[in-house]
Write a protein that holds these residues in place. Structure first.
Motif, short mmCIF file in Angstrom:
data_model
loop_
_atom_site.label_atom_id
_atom_site.label_comp_id
_atom_site.label_asym_id
_atom_site.label_seq_id
_atom_site.Cartn_x
_atom_site.Cartn_y
_atom_site.Cartn_z
N GLY A 14 -5.55 7.39 -10.34
CA GLY A 14 -5.64 7.08 -11.77
C GLY A 14 -7.08 6.96 -12.24
O GLY A 14 -7.49 7.63 -13.20
N ALA B 225 -9.71 8.05 -10.82
CA ALA B 225 -10.43 9.30 -10.65
C ALA B 225 -10.13 10.28 -11.77
O ALA B 225 -11.00 11.02 -12.22
CB ALA B 225 -10.08 9.92 -9.29
N SER B 226 -8.89 10.27 -12.24
CA SER B 226 -8.58 11.20 -13.34
C SER B 226 -9.33 10.80 -14.60
O SER B 226 -9.76 11.64 -15.38
CB SER B 226 -7.07 11.26 -13.58
N GLN C 160 -12.99 11.91 -14.16
CA GLN C 160 -13.16 13.33 -14.47
C GLN C 160 -13.18 13.55 -15.98
O GLN C 160 -13.96 14.36 -16.49
CB GLN C 160 -11.99 14.09 -13.82
N GLY D 171 -2.81 12.42 -14.88
CA GLY D 171 -3.32 11.79 -13.66
C GLY D 171 -2.63 10.46 -13.39
O GLY D 171 -2.10 10.24 -12.30
#
Lengths: 272, 272, 272, 272
Positions: free
Chosen positions: A26, A28-29, A32, A48
Motif C-alpha cells: 500500500g 509503495a503504491s 510511486q 495498490g
C-alpha cells in the motif's frame, strides 16, 4: 507454553508479517504515485491498496483469520465475535507490522526520496501516513485546510463503518456463501471502493495501525514534528482523527450489520 | 404479524439499507470525481459505481435477493418472476435508501462542497442525480444541450434493457451456473460496463430510485429548482426521463431474455 | 422441423442476439472514447470490450457455447471440435448480430455524432470498424499510414492466435479446471489483454464479424466509401486484413494449443 | 525414452511456449505504452503484465505447474519443493521462451518502431528489458541515474520476495484453499500489484528470464551494446541486477513463508 498460547503467538507473528506485507504494497503504491506527481486523486494508485489488502488477507487468512486492522479486531471483540484475550497481541502485531512495512518502503525508495526533495516535506510524508488534502475551488483558487476536524472524523467513521458492514457480509456464511478463497478478493474490492469514494477528504486511513505506526516512523526517520502537527485546525491536531474515527466507525458498522442483516436470516427468524 | 409479513418487512429494511450503501459508494465516487475536476468521462470513477453495486448486492443478497433498483423489481413482477405484493414495500425502501445515501454523502463532503463553490450549481448537483452532459465538437466548439429528450429516453431504455438481459443471464441457474457468491461480481461488471459504454449521453441512471430520490434531496438541500428544470429541451423537462426510461427498458430486457435464451434451454425444448 | 434443426435455429438466434449485445457494449465504449477525445490508447475504453465479451459469453453460453466470433467457430470446425454443419448458421448469425449492434449504437449516439461532426469522418467511423492508426514519432512528427498491410496482417494473425490459445486453455477441462461460470471472465480478460497489448497498430479486430458488419453499416449509414478505401497502402485496401487475418490466426492458435498442451496431458501420454 | 523423460520434455516445451506467450503480452503492453508516449508510470500498461501472467499460468498450468520464472523454479528447488533434476530444462525453456516472445513482439511492432525512431534508443529498448528510470524532482529538475545499484538490488530482492510469499500462499492448499482455476488470477493480481508498487525504480523485472533473454535479443536486433552498458553506476553495469536480485529475493520469500505461515498451520502444530 501450552498449545493455546502457541496459537496466539503464531497468530501474532502472522498478523505482524501480514500487516507488514499489506502496508509494504500500500505505502509503495502511494510512493510511486507521489514520486511521479500523479495528480489524479482517483487513480490506479488506489488499486495498490485494494490489491494489497487482497494479498494480505490471502497470505495468512488461514492462520489468523485475516485480521490486519485493529479497528476490525476490536469491533469484532466488542460484539462478541472475537475473544478479547487475543486482542492485545493482535493489535501490537498490527502496529509492529505497519512500522516494519514503513521502514521497508523507505529503504526501497531511499534514492528516489533523496532525489525528489533534499528536505523531507509533507508531500512525501503522505506516502506513509494520511493528512487532510488541499483542493481547487470551482473558480480556480487553491484551498488548503478545507477540512474541519469534525468533517474529517465523520469521513473516517463513515468509511470504516462501510468497510465493516461489507466485511461482515463477506464473511457471513449465511449471506451470499462467499467461498474462503474469494474472501480476500471481496475485501480488497471493498477497500478499493472506499478509496475511490472517500479518498478525497483525507486519504481513507480507515485503519489506526496503518496510519499511526507509519506516522511514528516518519517522525523519527527525518520528517520531524510536522508529521504530528500538520493539519492542525482551531488548535486541535489531525493525527488522532484517523486513530479514533476508525474505531468508532468499525463498532458502528458491525452493529448495523447485526441489526439489519444477520438477525433477519431465515435461521435467526426462528427466535423472533 | 405473521412470518410472511415479517419477511417482507425485513426485506424492506434490508433493501433500504442496501440501496443506501450502494448509493453512498456510487455518489461518493462521483463526488470525488467532480471535486477533483477529473475531466475524463471514461474513468476509474465508474469503477466506484460498478464495485458499489457488487458490494450492495453482496451485503444483503442473502436476505432479499439483491433488489436495489425499482426498474428491476417491477420488471421481474411484470414477467411473473417476483410477487407483486412485495413490490410497493421494496420500491419505497429503495427510494428511502437512496435518499438516506444522498444525505450521508452530502454530510461527508460538506466542507469540500462549501470550499468548491459557495453557490450550489449543476456541476455538483450532478454528484447526486444525472443530467444530460455538454460535449466538445471535433472543431473545438462546446455544445451544450446536444441531447434531445427522445435520444436520452432511448439511451435509458437501451442501457436498462442491456442491464436486465445480463442480470437475467447471471441469475438463470440453467445458463452458465454462476455460483451465488459470484452473482454480485458479475452484476457489478455489468453496471461498470454500462457506465463505460453509455455514461456519455446522460450519466447512465438506469435506476429510477438512484436518480429521483437524490434529485429531491438536492432540491431541498440548497441546489433549488434547477435540479428539476435543468436539461429542459423544447419545453419538456429532463427529470422524468431517467424515471420512465429505465422502467420501459427493464420490462423489455426481461422479455427479450425470456424469448431468446430461457425458452431455448434444453429443458424447455421438451415443450416446443 | 426435427429437434436438431430446432437446436441449430435456437443457437443461431442466440448467437445473433449475443453478438449484438457484445458489439453494442464494445462499440459504445469506443463511441464514448472517441466523442470525449480520449487520446490515451491504453485506456479504460478497452475495459469496455473485455467486459463486453465477458457478458456476451455469459448471457448465452448456456445455449450455444459462447461462439461470438466466426474465426473461433471456423477454427474449431477445422480442427474437428465443432460440427461443420452448424458453421454457416452460426456465422450468418454472428454477422447479423454485429450489424444490429452497430445500428443500435448509432441510434443511441445519434445526437452526439451530429454534434461532434456534421460530415461523418474516419474518426467516428473508427467507433464501428477498425482502421490502421496514426502515431507520433519520438521527434514529435505525426506519422500517418505507418502500418503496412503485411505488418497489419501479422498483427491480426498473432492477436487472434493468442486469443485462440487462451480460449482453448480456458475451455479445456483437463487443464486448470475452470468452472463454467468463470469461462466468460477469463475470456474477457484475454480480450482485455489483447486490447492492452495489440490495440496500437490497428485496433485489434480479431473477429471478422465484429469488423466487417459494422463497416457495411457505416458504408450505408452516411460515412460512405471511405470505410472501404481508407488505409489503402501500395494500392491494396485495408478492409480485408481484419477479415482474413483472424481466420488464419485462429486456425494456427487452435493447432498450436493441440500440439503443445493438449497432447501432453497425462491422459494423452498413454498413447505416446 | 521412458515416461519420466517424456514428461520432462513435455513440461519444457510447455514452459517455453508459456513463457513466450506471457512475454508476448507483457512486452507488447509496454510497447503500446512507449509508442503512445504514456508518461504515467502507474497505468493500465501494468494491467498488461498482470493479466499476461494470469493467462500464461492458465494456459499450461495443467502440464507443468505454471513455472514461468527461473527465480521461482530455483527457489522452490532450494527449499525442496521442486526436483533439482527438472530445473535445468525448465530454466532453459524459460529463457528460450522469453527470447522467442521478444522476437514476436519486435515483428508485430516493426513498422511502429521504425516510424517512432530511425536509430534505436534506450526508450524502445525498455519495451523488452528493464532499465533504471529517470525522475523529476519536486523542484522540477530532471534527475537521471538517481538509482544506485545497491538500491536497485534491494528493489529487486524485495519485489521478488513479496512475489514468492504471495505465490506460496496462493498455492498452499492449507491456507485459503484457492481452487486450481483461481490460482492464475491471484498470481496475476500479485504481479499487477508489484507493478503498481515497485515499478518506479527500475521496472520490476522480478524474473531473470523475462529480463536477460530480451536484453540479448535487443543486443543483436539493432539496439547494440547500450543494452548492456546502460545504467552503469560507479563503473558497475546494471544488467546483472535484475538477474541476481530476483534469485536472492525468491529464495528469501519462500523461506519467510515457510517460517511464518506454513509451520503454523494447525496440522504442523502437532510437531511443535
Amino acid at each position: 507454553m501450552n498449545e493455546s498460547q502457541a496459537g496466539t503467538r503464531h497468530s501474532a507473528q502472522s498478523s505482524c508479517s501480514r500487516a507488514s506485507r499489506c502496508l509494504i504494497f500500500g505505502d509503495a503504491s502511494v510512493a510511486q504515485k507521489v514520486l511521479t506527481k500523479d495528480a489524479n486523486v482517483t487513480s490506479l494508485g488506489q488499486l495498490g491498496w485494494g490489491v494489497a489488502v487482497t494479498l494480505g488477507v490471502l497470505v495468512s487468512g488461514g492462520v489468523s483469520g485475516g485480521h490486519i486492522n485493529p479497528a476490525v479486531t476490536v469491533a469484532m471483540a466488542v460484539w462478541g465475535k472475537h475473544p478479547w484475550v487475543k486482542v492485545p497481541v493482535y493489535v501490537i502485531a498490527q502496529y509492529l507490522g505497519a512500522f516494519m512495512a514503513s521502514s521497508m518502503v523507505y529503504a526501497v525508495y531511499l534514492n528516489a526520496l533523496d532525489a525528489f526533495e533534499p528536505e523531507r516535506s509533507l508531500a512525501t510524508a503522505g506516502i506513509f501516513a494520511t493528512y487532510p488534502g488541499a483542493m481547487t475551488a470551482s473558480n480556480g483558487t487553491l484551498v488548503t485546510d478545507f477540512l474541519s476536524n469534525g468533517n474529517g472524523m465523520g469521513d473516517q467513521v463513515v468509511g470504516t463503518m462501510l468497510l465493516l458492514i461489507c466485511v461482515c457480509a463477506i464473511t457471513d456464511p449465511r449471506n451470499m456463501e462467499v467461498p474462503k478463497a474469494l474472501i480476500p478478493l471481496f475485501v480488497g474490492f471493498t477497500v478499493l471502493n472506499i478509496g475511490v469514494c472517500f479518498g478525497f477528504n483525507c486519504g481513507y486511513a480507515i485503519n489506526p495501525a496503518r496510519d499511526l505506526a507509519p506516522r511514528f516512523f516518519t517522525l523519527i526517520a527525518g520528517w520531524g514534528e510536522q508529521t504530528f502537527t500538520a493539519g492542525t485546525f482551531d488548535g486541535i491536531a489531525w493525527w488522532w482523527v484517523p486513530l479514533v474515527g476508525p474505531h468508532i466507525g468499525a463498532v458502528m458498522g458491525v452493529g448495523i450489520y447485526l441489526l439489519l442483516i444477520e438477525l433477519h436470516h431465515p435461521e435467526a427468524q426462528e427466535f423472533s
